[in-house]
Structure formats: C-alpha cells, structure tokens
Design a protein around this motif. Structure first.
Motif, mmCIF file in Angstrom:
data_model
loop_
_atom_site.group_PDB
_atom_site.id
_atom_site.type_symbol
_atom_site.label_atom_id
_atom_site.label_comp_id
_atom_site.label_asym_id
_atom_site.label_seq_id
_atom_site.Cartn_x
_atom_site.Cartn_y
_atom_site.Cartn_z
ATOM 1 N N PRO A 39 0.717 9.214 -4.102
ATOM 2 C CA PRO A 39 0.135 10.564 -4.097
ATOM 3 C C PRO A 39 1.028 11.620 -4.725
ATOM 4 O O PRO A 39 0.549 12.692 -5.110
ATOM 5 N N ASP A 134 -7.252 12.310 -7.823
ATOM 6 C CA ASP A 134 -7.106 12.709 -6.422
ATOM 7 C C ASP A 134 -8.420 12.522 -5.662
ATOM 8 O O ASP A 134 -8.434 12.038 -4.516
ATOM 9 N N TRP A 137 -8.985 8.729 -4.774
ATOM 10 C CA TRP A 137 -8.194 8.195 -3.670
ATOM 11 C C TRP A 137 -8.530 8.863 -2.345
ATOM 12 O O TRP A 137 -8.604 8.190 -1.295
ATOM 13 N N LYS A 193 0.893 14.034 1.745
ATOM 14 C CA LYS A 193 1.087 13.261 0.519
ATOM 15 C C LYS A 193 2.113 12.149 0.691
ATOM 16 O O LYS A 193 2.282 11.322 -0.212
ATOM 17 N N ALA A 198 -0.490 9.100 4.459
ATOM 18 C CA ALA A 198 -0.871 9.343 3.065
ATOM 19 C C ALA A 198 -1.844 8.257 2.622
ATOM 20 O O ALA A 198 -1.975 7.217 3.271
ATOM 21 N N TRP A 199 -2.509 8.454 1.486
ATOM 22 C CA TRP A 199 -3.534 7.484 1.088
ATOM 23 C C TRP A 199 -2.955 6.120 0.722
ATOM 24 O O TRP A 199 -3.691 5.144 0.612
#
Length: 252
Positions: A39, A134, A137, A193, A198-199
């Motif tokens: 991220p 962005d 995700w 992030k 976070a992803w």
C-alpha cells in the motif's frame, strides 16, 4: 422434474465450487495478483506494475468473467441444503442465498477497475492509475467483510442441525464461524497503509485468504455428501411408501 435429474443438477452445482477455486487460482496467478501490492508503493511503481503485467491483468479479468457466474449455482445448492435443516425456506437459507448472490460482484468489479487501468496505461496520468489501483485493492480486501453473515448463516445452520444424520458436519459449522471472524479485519484496510490491518496485512489479507481457500475446498466436498444423503433419504422414503401401499386385489 425427475428426481434423478434434480440430484444430478445439485451435484453439478456443488462441483461449481471446484471450478471457482481453480479459476480464481489461475486468474490471480496469471495477473500476478496473488501477492498484494504494498500500500505504500508510489505512483511510479504502480504504473510500472500495470505496464509490466498488462497482458496478465487483462487475461485475469477475462478469466474472471468466465468463471464468476459459476458462483450462482454453487450458492443456490448451498441454500437448498440449508433448507433441509430449516424444514423449508427460512431465515438462514435466505440470508445465505441473498448475500451469496452479491458475492460475484465483490470479485468482478474490483478486477474490472484494475483491468481498465491496465487497458491503456499510457493514456492516463500516474495519479489516475494510482487511484484506480487503490480502488482495486480497497474493494477486493475491504469489501470481503460484508460476507460475514453469509458464512455465519451456514455455520449456525450446521451447528443447530439436530437431525439424526446432520446435513453438514459440525466441523464445517465451526470452519464457517472462524472464516466469518477472519473476514472482519478487512473493514480496517481503509484506515491504515501498514501493519496487520493493511490490505496486504496478516489479519486483513493473509489469514482470511488462506482460510477462504480451505473453505472453498471443503464446501464442495460437504455439499456433495449432503446431496448424496438427500438422495438416500428420498430413496428410503420411496421404499417406505411402496412397502406401506396396499396390495392390488388378486384378479379372478
């Protein structure tokens, strides 16, 4: 509809789960999307990724378009088996059906956005491509938590089934409850992030993805066994009805 055809269609629908698992694995591998992007990656890094893997990302989108529709029969047969537990269409089977019908959107829409970014990256500014990446995700990982009720409804149905021969084994009920809990951290990818939320984090992505793949293997197997038991019950009921039928009077 003939019973043999009914059960054949249910088995085919259960096998759709394996089709989905294989299709997802192939699509995300081809698109180089199994390992999430960091991220904190800058815009130039995102543009480079989209350019270097343009063909793979577009192929991933095409595969997903072909595979995602198999989710519908898979979801329907799951609710049909839950219906046996509830004695007809009930709250749990309907919740699973309605949330499951929405599930394909959670896969296809994000990849369509990323494919749009990769379609002609040379025509867009890095900022635009950055934002589209962005969105991909955040949608893919963040929206997963909206399916908590789907898997919890399956899990709860398995655990409250008091039949002599339960439709689903109890371990499958617990697997669904655990998966539901692991999907919840995905809601927090919008807030950070870095770190486990976070992803690409352990709690928001790694653990839920691992358990989801286990679930995607286990569920078709459980459904096939459930269809088999339903078929056996139907055959037993027919045999009992035939045995209890009055005999034909002898002809004179």
């Amino acid at each position: 509809m003939r019973q043999d055809l009914h059960f054949r269609l249910e088995r085919i629908s259960a096998w759709c789960g394996f089709v989905l698992l294989l299709g997802f694995a192939v699509a995300f591998s081809v698109g180089h999307l199994i390992t999430p992007m960091d991220p904190t990656e800058n815009a130039q890094g995102v543009v480079r990724f989209l350019t270097d893997h343009q063909t793979g990302i577009l192929a991933c989108a095409a595969i997903m378009v072909l595979v995602v529709p198999f989710e519908y029969p898979f979801v329907v047969v799951t609710s049909m088996q839950m219906r046996r537990i509830e004695g007809g269409w009930g709250l749990l089977s309907m919740v699973q059906l309605l949330t499951g019908v929405v599930a394909p959107i959670g896969f296809f829409f994000p990849i369509a956005i990323l494919a749009a970014a990769a379609y002609r990256p040379e025509s867009h500014s890095p900022d635009v491509l950055y934002a589209m990446s962005d969105i991909y995700w955040l949608m893919l990982v963040g929206n997963a938590c909206i399916f908590v009720l789907q898997v919890w409804s399956i899990g709860y149905a398995a655990l409250v089934d008091n039949r002599a021969k339960p439709v689903f084994p109890r371990w499958f009920g617990y697997l669904n409850l655990v998966l539901g809990v692991l999907l919840i951290p995905g809601a927090f990818v919008f807030l950070t992030k870095t770190g486990p939320f976070a992803w690409n984090g352990l709690l928001a992505n790694v653990l839920p993805t691992a358990v989801y793949f286990i679930w995607k293997i286990a569920t078709p197997i459980v459904l096939l066994r459930a269809v088999k038991s339903e078929e056996q019950e139907a055959a037993g009921a027919e045999a009992a009805a035939a045995a209890g039928a009055p005999s034909e009077p002898a002809s004179t």
